[in-house]
Scaffold this motif. Structure first.
Motif, PDB file in Angstrom:
ATOM      1  N   ARG A  56      12.378  49.375  11.238  1.00 42.29           N
ATOM      2  CA  ARG A  56      11.233  50.292  11.168  1.00 42.29           C
ATOM      3  C   ARG A  56      11.573  51.554  10.378  1.00 42.29           C
ATOM      4  O   ARG A  56      10.728  52.103   9.671  1.00 42.29           O
ATOM      5  CB  ARG A  56      10.760  50.666  12.560  1.00 42.29           C
TER       6      ARG A  56
ATOM      7  N   GLY B 299      11.957  55.169  18.602  1.00 41.15           N
ATOM      8  CA  GLY B 299      12.041  55.040  20.053  1.00 41.15           C
ATOM      9  C   GLY B 299      11.938  53.600  20.509  1.00 41.15           C
ATOM     10  O   GLY B 299      11.127  52.821  20.027  1.00 41.15           O
ATOM     11  N   THR B 300      12.804  53.237  21.440  1.00 39.24           N
ATOM     12  CA  THR B 300      12.750  51.932  22.090  1.00 39.24           C
ATOM     13  C   THR B 300      12.994  52.167  23.568  1.00 39.24           C
ATOM     14  O   THR B 300      14.127  52.339  23.995  1.00 39.24           O
ATOM     15  CB  THR B 300      13.816  50.980  21.524  1.00 39.24           C
TER      16      THR B 300
ATOM     17  N   LEU C 262       4.054  61.197  16.567  1.00 37.12           N
ATOM     18  CA  LEU C 262       3.771  59.816  16.930  1.00 37.12           C
ATOM     19  C   LEU C 262       4.527  58.834  16.044  1.00 37.12           C
ATOM     20  O   LEU C 262       5.056  57.826  16.524  1.00 37.12           O
ATOM     21  CB  LEU C 262       2.268  59.543  16.839  1.00 37.12           C
ATOM     22  N   ILE C 263       4.593  59.131  14.757  1.00 35.79           N
ATOM     23  CA  ILE C 263       5.326  58.259  13.838  1.00 35.79           C
ATOM     24  C   ILE C 263       6.801  58.242  14.195  1.00 35.79           C
ATOM     25  O   ILE C 263       7.430  57.176  14.250  1.00 35.79           O
ATOM     26  CB  ILE C 263       5.113  58.712  12.378  1.00 35.79           C
TER      27      ILE C 263
ATOM     28  N   GLN D  95       8.188  58.864  17.106  1.00 32.30           N
ATOM     29  CA  GLN D  95       8.391  58.183  18.391  1.00 32.30           C
ATOM     30  C   GLN D  95       8.274  56.670  18.229  1.00 32.30           C
ATOM     31  O   GLN D  95       9.062  55.921  18.787  1.00 32.30           O
ATOM     32  CB  GLN D  95       7.380  58.707  19.410  1.00 32.30           C
ATOM     33  N   GLN D  96       7.305  56.213  17.465  1.00 29.85           N
ATOM     34  CA  GLN D  96       7.123  54.780  17.284  1.00 29.85           C
ATOM     35  C   GLN D  96       8.199  54.164  16.400  1.00 29.85           C
ATOM     36  O   GLN D  96       8.527  52.992  16.540  1.00 29.85           O
ATOM     37  CB  GLN D  96       5.742  54.493  16.682  1.00 29.85           C
ATOM     38  N   THR D  97       8.759  54.952  15.479  1.00 28.71           N
ATOM     39  CA  THR D  97       9.773  54.430  14.571  1.00 28.71           C
ATOM     40  C   THR D  97      11.150  54.389  15.204  1.00 28.71           C
ATOM     41  O   THR D  97      11.878  53.405  15.069  1.00 28.71           O
ATOM     42  CB  THR D  97       9.821  55.280  13.284  1.00 28.71           C
TER      43      THR D  97
ATOM     44  N   THR E  61       9.830  46.486   5.999  1.00 27.99           N
ATOM     45  CA  THR E  61      10.206  46.232   7.392  1.00 27.99           C
ATOM     46  C   THR E  61      10.413  44.741   7.633  1.00 27.99           C
ATOM     47  O   THR E  61      11.402  44.325   8.229  1.00 27.99           O
ATOM     48  CB  THR E  61       9.128  46.772   8.354  1.00 27.99           C
TER      49      THR E  61
END
Length: 102
Positions: free
Chosen positions: A66, A56-57, A49-50, A52-54, A94
């Motif tokens: 990020r 991924g756009t 999850l980290i 993907q969130q960091t 950030t």
């Protein structure tokens, strides 16, 4: 499809998944391999999850501010900082990188 139908289907699916977990025999859960996997699975899911969130756009991979925040958080963890310091460092770095870049 209505939103309420989607909510009802999701609720029933969650209930059935929970019920399936309760129906697993106790002997299966006591195996060493199952216990080790159960202990490591949350860590792997959190790492995914980290990532993907960091990075991924939408449908693309990007490296932006990020990633710098994640690096700061990782450094704070290596230095054994308290959790709030880790989060604060990630937020500050950030925000700083975003302010510098544009």
């Amino acid at each position: 499809m209505s939103v309420w139908i989607a909510i009802a289907v999701t609720a029933v699916g969650c209930y059935l998944l929970k019920l399936a977990g309760l129906l697993v025999p106790a002997g299966t859960l006591e195996r060493p391999l199952v216990q080790k996997m159960a202990a490591l699975l949350p860590v792997a899911l959190l790492a995914a999850l980290i990532a993907q969130q960091t990075f991924g756009t939408g449908d693309a991979l990007t490296i932006d501010a990020r990633a710098a925040g994640l690096g700061a958080a990782a450094l704070a963890l290596v230095l054994r900082a308290p959790f709030l310091v880790v989060v604060g460092a990630a937020v500050a770095v950030t925000a700083g990188v975003r302010a510098l870049v544009g």
